[in-house]
Design an enzyme around this catalytic site. Structure first.
Site, PDB file in Angstrom:
ATOM      1  CB  SER A  58     -20.938 -85.059-123.305  1.00  0.00           C
ATOM      2  OG  SER A  58     -20.760 -83.661-123.380  1.00  0.00           O
TER       3      SER A  58
ATOM      4  CE1 TYR B 159     -25.962 -84.816-125.546  1.00  0.00           C
ATOM      5  CE2 TYR B 159     -24.206 -83.358-124.584  1.00  0.00           C
ATOM      6  CZ  TYR B 159     -24.396 -84.489-125.609  1.00  0.00           C
ATOM      7  OH  TYR B 159     -23.429 -85.151-126.007  1.00  0.00           O
TER       8      TYR B 159
END
Length: 243
Positions: free
Chosen positions: A138, A152
């Protein structure tokens, strides 16, 4: 990639589906995993077969302690080999750190970290020389633009460590490991016309969302023979989010 086989976890939609179809177009037989949407998985299978390749859909939750390795085993058993693993399955739980509960932590780490490790561990035991392990990370591992992303970002950052360690451990066998960091990408989970899209687009240098196929193109390159000297590397496909 003619004659090669690939497994794409979380391959029934979004970036995973785009990767599966792109690998099939490049000549690979492709297996995908999915959790609940059997019809979406069947549609990807039909797309792979329409490109002249063999396909397999496996119901497997990446957060399960057994399912990731079982999906790897079934892929190799069905196709006779496994050349490429794409660790794409993931979940995101966003919110203020004081509102996250232990169950959130357990679920995110089980899917995003443990699932990727277990799939890679199983694949490493089966892959021939020239195998590829590609993980989807990410842009938030490189730049966290605001609050709410602690859990996350932590889970995705762990995958960078996994990738670099795999590159060292498997390099002697000619198996490469790399990680791709997407930025905002137009998917069902994060649509380009969604309520948070304008702010996300503004954080990129290009001022727009990416497409699943733009991420898939990088994954396909890393899966190909052209990338045989590329390992332990991070690739941002984020429109300049981390610039």
């Amino acid at each position: 990639m003619n004659g090669k086989t690939a497994l794409v976890t979380g391959g029934s939609r979004g970036m995973g589906a785009a990767v599966a179809l792109r690998l099939a177009a490049a000549g690979a037989d492709v297996a995908i995993t999915y959790v609940a949407d059997e019809e979406a998985a069947a549609a990807v299978v039909r797309g792979i077969e329409a490109r002249g390749r063999r396909a397999l859909a496996i119901r497997a939750d990446a957060g399960d302690a057994v399912a990731p390795a079982e999906a790897v085993r079934r892929t190799a058993e069905t196709f006779g080999r496994l050349d490429v693993l794409v660790n794409n399955a993931g979940v995101g739980v966003l919110g203020p750190i004081d509102q996250l509960v232990p169950a959130d932590v357990d679920r995110v780490l089980a899917v995003n970290v443990r699932g990727g490790f277990l799939a890679a561990q199983a694949a490493a035991g089966l892959m021939p020389r020239g195998g590829r392990i590609i993980t989807i990370g990410s842009c938030m591992t490189q730049r966290v633009p605001g609050p709410g992303g602690t859990l996350y970002a932590m889970s995705k950052a762990a995958l960078t460590g996994l990738t670099k360690a795999l590159a060292r451990e498997l390099g002697g066998r000619g198996i490469t490991a790399n990680i791709v960091h997407p930025g905002p990408v137009d998917t069902d989970m994060n649509p380009a016309d969604g309520p948070y899209a304008e702010g996300q687009s503004a954080m990129t240098a290009l001022g727009r969302f990416g497409t699943p196929d733009e991420v898939a193109s990088m994954v396909t390159y890393l899966a190909s023979d052209e990338a045989r000297y590329v390992t332990g590397a991070e690739f941002a496909v984020d429109g300049g989010h981390a610039a």
